[in-house]
Design a protein around this motif. Structure first.
Motif, PDB file in Angstrom:
ATOM      1  N   ARG A 130      10.111  -1.338  -5.311  1.00  0.00           N
ATOM      2  CA  ARG A 130       9.778  -2.756  -5.144  1.00  0.00           C
ATOM      3  C   ARG A 130       8.266  -2.976  -5.181  1.00  0.00           C
ATOM      4  NH1 ARG A 130      14.146  -1.426  -2.158  1.00  0.00           N
ATOM      5  NH2 ARG A 130      15.964  -2.824  -2.202  1.00  0.00           N
ATOM      6  N   HIS A 131       7.557  -2.048  -5.777  1.00  0.00           N
ATOM      7  CA  HIS A 131       6.098  -2.131  -5.814  1.00  0.00           C
ATOM      8  C   HIS A 131       5.625  -3.401  -6.528  1.00  0.00           C
ATOM      9  CE1 HIS A 131       2.107  -0.623  -5.271  1.00  0.00           C
ATOM     10  NE2 HIS A 131       1.870  -0.485  -6.565  1.00  0.00           N
ATOM     11  N   MET A 132       6.259  -3.752  -7.630  1.00  0.00           N
ATOM     12  CA  MET A 132       5.883  -4.964  -8.358  1.00  0.00           C
ATOM     13  C   MET A 132       6.094  -6.202  -7.491  1.00  0.00           C
ATOM     14  SD  MET A 132       7.390  -6.514 -11.925  1.00  0.00           S
ATOM     15  CE  MET A 132       8.945  -7.030 -11.181  1.00  0.00           C
ATOM     16  N   LEU A 133       7.224  -6.235  -6.769  1.00  0.00           N
ATOM     17  CA  LEU A 133       7.511  -7.373  -5.893  1.00  0.00           C
ATOM     18  C   LEU A 133       6.446  -7.523  -4.822  1.00  0.00           C
ATOM     19  CD1 LEU A 133       9.442  -9.620  -4.949  1.00  0.00           C
ATOM     20  CD2 LEU A 133      10.643  -7.875  -3.601  1.00  0.00           C
ATOM     21  N   PHE A 134       6.098  -6.411  -4.169  1.00  0.00           N
ATOM     22  CA  PHE A 134       5.071  -6.468  -3.124  1.00  0.00           C
ATOM     23  C   PHE A 134       3.704  -6.817  -3.707  1.00  0.00           C
ATOM     24  CE2 PHE A 134       7.981  -3.333  -0.861  1.00  0.00           C
ATOM     25  CZ  PHE A 134       8.490  -4.300  -0.004  1.00  0.00           C
ATOM     26  N   ALA A 135       3.442  -6.389  -4.926  1.00  0.00           N
ATOM     27  CA  ALA A 135       2.162  -6.708  -5.562  1.00  0.00           C
ATOM     28  C   ALA A 135       1.984  -8.212  -5.694  1.00  0.00           C
ATOM     29  CB  ALA A 135       2.077  -6.040  -6.934  1.00  0.00           C
ATOM     30  N   TRP A 136       3.042  -8.919  -6.069  1.00  0.00           N
ATOM     31  CA  TRP A 136       2.957 -10.367  -6.217  1.00  0.00           C
ATOM     32  C   TRP A 136       3.028 -11.085  -4.874  1.00  0.00           C
ATOM     33  CZ3 TRP A 136       1.029 -12.931 -10.009  1.00  0.00           C
ATOM     34  CH2 TRP A 136       1.060 -12.417 -11.302  1.00  0.00           C
ATOM     35  N   ILE A 137       3.915 -10.629  -3.995  1.00  0.00           N
ATOM     36  CA  ILE A 137       4.051 -11.292  -2.697  1.00  0.00           C
ATOM     37  C   ILE A 137       2.741 -11.242  -1.921  1.00  0.00           C
ATOM     38  CG2 ILE A 137       5.130 -11.102  -0.416  1.00  0.00           C
ATOM     39  CD1 ILE A 137       7.717 -10.376  -1.774  1.00  0.00           C
ATOM     40  N   THR A 138       2.068 -10.099  -1.948  1.00  0.00           N
ATOM     41  CA  THR A 138       0.834  -9.972  -1.170  1.00  0.00           C
ATOM     42  C   THR A 138      -0.306 -10.809  -1.738  1.00  0.00           C
ATOM     43  OG1 THR A 138       0.378  -7.906  -2.373  1.00  0.00           O
ATOM     44  CG2 THR A 138       1.341  -7.721  -0.158  1.00  0.00           C
ATOM     45  N   LEU A 139      -0.293 -11.077  -3.031  1.00  0.00           N
ATOM     46  CA  LEU A 139      -1.280 -12.022  -3.557  1.00  0.00           C
ATOM     47  C   LEU A 139      -1.064 -13.394  -2.921  1.00  0.00           C
ATOM     48  CD1 LEU A 139      -1.604 -11.298  -7.392  1.00  0.00           C
ATOM     49  CD2 LEU A 139      -3.019 -10.477  -5.514  1.00  0.00           C
ATOM     50  N   THR A 186       0.824  -1.210   0.000  1.00  0.00           N
ATOM     51  CA  THR A 186       0.000   0.000   0.000  1.00  0.00           C
ATOM     52  C   THR A 186       0.855   1.256   0.000  1.00  0.00           C
ATOM     53  OG1 THR A 186      -1.731  -1.186   1.217  1.00  0.00           O
ATOM     54  CG2 THR A 186      -1.858   1.218   1.191  1.00  0.00           C
ATOM     55  N   LEU A 187       1.876   1.296   0.858  1.00  0.00           N
ATOM     56  CA  LEU A 187       2.704   2.494   0.970  1.00  0.00           C
ATOM     57  C   LEU A 187       3.689   2.638  -0.183  1.00  0.00           C
ATOM     58  CD1 LEU A 187       3.473   2.485   4.811  1.00  0.00           C
ATOM     59  CD2 LEU A 187       1.729   3.785   3.565  1.00  0.00           C
ATOM     60  N   SER A 188       3.952   1.567  -0.914  1.00  0.00           N
ATOM     61  CA  SER A 188       4.837   1.679  -2.079  1.00  0.00           C
ATOM     62  C   SER A 188       4.080   2.120  -3.320  1.00  0.00           C
ATOM     63  CB  SER A 188       5.519   0.335  -2.352  1.00  0.00           C
ATOM     64  OG  SER A 188       4.578  -0.658  -2.745  1.00  0.00           O
ATOM     65  N   CYS A 189       2.784   2.328  -3.165  1.00  0.00           N
ATOM     66  CA  CYS A 189       1.936   2.771  -4.275  1.00  0.00           C
ATOM     67  C   CYS A 189       2.404   4.122  -4.814  1.00  0.00           C
ATOM     68  CB  CYS A 189       0.492   2.865  -3.782  1.00  0.00           C
ATOM     69  SG  CYS A 189      -0.643   3.652  -4.932  1.00  0.00           S
ATOM     70  N   HIS A 190       2.309   4.301  -6.118  1.00  0.00           N
ATOM     71  CA  HIS A 190       2.696   5.573  -6.740  1.00  0.00           C
ATOM     72  C   HIS A 190       1.858   6.734  -6.214  1.00  0.00           C
ATOM     73  CE1 HIS A 190       4.154   2.452  -9.453  1.00  0.00           C
ATOM     74  NE2 HIS A 190       4.995   3.324  -9.971  1.00  0.00           N
ATOM     75  N   SER A 191       0.594   6.463  -5.892  1.00  0.00           N
ATOM     76  CA  SER A 191      -0.260   7.517  -5.350  1.00  0.00           C
ATOM     77  C   SER A 191       0.219   7.962  -3.980  1.00  0.00           C
ATOM     78  CB  SER A 191      -1.710   7.029  -5.272  1.00  0.00           C
ATOM     79  OG  SER A 191      -2.239   6.796  -6.550  1.00  0.00           O
ATOM     80  N   CYS A 192       0.717   7.020  -3.177  1.00  0.00           N
ATOM     81  CA  CYS A 192       1.251   7.367  -1.863  1.00  0.00           C
ATOM     82  C   CYS A 192       2.480   8.264  -2.024  1.00  0.00           C
ATOM     83  CB  CYS A 192       1.603   6.105  -1.090  1.00  0.00           C
ATOM     84  SG  CYS A 192       2.259   6.414   0.564  1.00  0.00           S
ATOM     85  N   ARG A 193       3.330   7.939  -2.981  1.00  0.00           N
ATOM     86  CA  ARG A 193       4.516   8.756  -3.241  1.00  0.00           C
ATOM     87  C   ARG A 193       4.106  10.172  -3.646  1.00  0.00           C
ATOM     88  NH1 ARG A 193       8.215   9.326  -7.753  1.00  0.00           N
ATOM     89  NH2 ARG A 193      10.355   9.582  -6.990  1.00  0.00           N
ATOM     90  N   HIS A 194       3.036  10.263  -4.405  1.00  0.00           N
ATOM     91  CA  HIS A 194       2.550  11.576  -4.833  1.00  0.00           C
ATOM     92  C   HIS A 194       1.990  12.366  -3.654  1.00  0.00           C
ATOM     93  CE1 HIS A 194       0.785  14.597  -7.492  1.00  0.00           C
ATOM     94  NE2 HIS A 194      -0.321  14.489  -6.778  1.00  0.00           N
ATOM     95  N   VAL A 195       1.358  11.669  -2.704  1.00  0.00           N
ATOM     96  CA  VAL A 195       0.810  12.340  -1.528  1.00  0.00           C
ATOM     97  C   VAL A 195       1.900  13.102  -0.784  1.00  0.00           C
ATOM     98  CG1 VAL A 195      -0.157  11.942   0.775  1.00  0.00           C
ATOM     99  CG2 VAL A 195      -1.164  10.816  -1.216  1.00  0.00           C
ATOM    100  N   PHE A 196       3.075  12.494  -0.661  1.00  0.00           N
ATOM    101  CA  PHE A 196       4.150  13.091   0.122  1.00  0.00           C
ATOM    102  C   PHE A 196       5.012  14.075  -0.670  1.00  0.00           C
ATOM    103  CE2 PHE A 196       3.324   9.220   2.592  1.00  0.00           C
ATOM    104  CZ  PHE A 196       3.183   9.785   3.847  1.00  0.00           C
TER     105      PHE A 196
END
Length: 273
Positions: free
Chosen positions: A239-248, A203-213
């Motif tokens: 590492r957003h792609m990595l977390f996307a797969w790991i969390t699935l 969630t925190l590695s999301c591009h939208s989160c980066r934009h928030v800050f």
């Protein structure tokens, strides 16, 4: 086999090479998209089956609640599992118990920048791979309905943060339900905690989160704290792609473990009580 390029400015052309073959590539360019499609399909099939099973989602003894049913909102939910209360009616079979959270989580992932790339290439084939032609005559990107709805991703991010807080509460409160009614840790607790930590990473590695800050900041010179937070999120973002797969994987593992314990197939090994 040759490719011809029309003269620049020729009426009725898009100045692209006319290639009769789909691609000249000799490597296994199709392997990545195939594996991606299989991975996404496996998760969708498993999650759909479990969401509508409406059983074996709660372990009362240790207060384990699978994330696929959190928060449990139907009046049919086991009372102790509905820590935030329920709606006054029982849901029909075609409505998931976590009626509010699941659609937002689905939309958050569906509109995620990485998952867009994943299913655009593997399922929609736009394009399947670099230097491989796509089976579509036109390209409109995300400028028209319904794809323009992908721009709502930034708002689904806020919903995902709230749901991650709920999952964190579920994992935390389970620690207070050991065998003697006090603090305790079992294998299920560790699985719930690891899952929620990785969900926060995704969630925190999301591009939208980066934009928030940092998206609207003209300068970080007078904002050292904000700059530090943006830097940390940026590191996660790589590492957003990595977390996307790991969390699935961890979502399915967590749910599967809770299902086995709730169904009495296995017992939960206790580490500390």
């Amino acid at each position: 086999m040759t490719a011809t390029l029309p003269s620049p400015g020729t009426p009725g052309t898009n100045n692209r090479a006319r290639i009769s073959a789909r691609t000249f590539r000799k490597d296994r360019w199709w392997l990545g998209p195939v594996l991606t499609a299989l991975g996404l399909t496996a998760f969708v099939v498993y999650a759909t089956a479990r969401v509508f099973q409406q059983d074996n989602y709660w372990v009362e003894e240790h207060h384990y609640l699978t994330p696929f049913y959190s928060p449990c909102l139907s009046a049919s939910c086991v009372p102790e599992s509905a820590v935030f209360g329920t709606l006054p009616w029982a849901f029909p079979w075609f409505l998931p118990y976590a009626l509010i959270s699941l659609p937002f989580l689905l939309l958050f992932r569906f509109t995620c920048y990485y998952y867009r790339k994943a299913y655009y290439r593997s399922i929609w084939q736009a394009p399947t791979a670099c230097a491989v032609s796509e089976p579509h005559d036109r390209y409109t990107g995300e400028s028209r309905f319904p794809m323009i709805g992908q721009n709502l991703h930034r708002y689904f991010f806020y919903a995902a943060v709230l749901i991650s807080l709920v999952n964190t509460y579920d994992a935390t409160i389970a620690l207070a339900h050991g065998e003697n009614g006090g603090f305790g840790i079992g294998l299920g607790n560790l699985i719930l905690i690891v899952n929620v930590v990785l969900l926060w990473c995704y969630t925190l590695s999301c591009h939208s989160c980066r934009h928030v800050f940092g998206g609207r900041a003209r300068s970080f010179g007078t904002r050292p704290v904000r700059y530090w937070m943006w830097t940390q999120v940026s590191r996660l973002n790589t590492r957003h792609m990595l977390f996307a797969w790991i969390t699935l994987g961890t979502l399915m593992l967590t749910d599967f473990y809770v299902m086995l314990v709730a169904g009495g197939t296995i017992s939960d090994p206790r580490i500390f009580n």
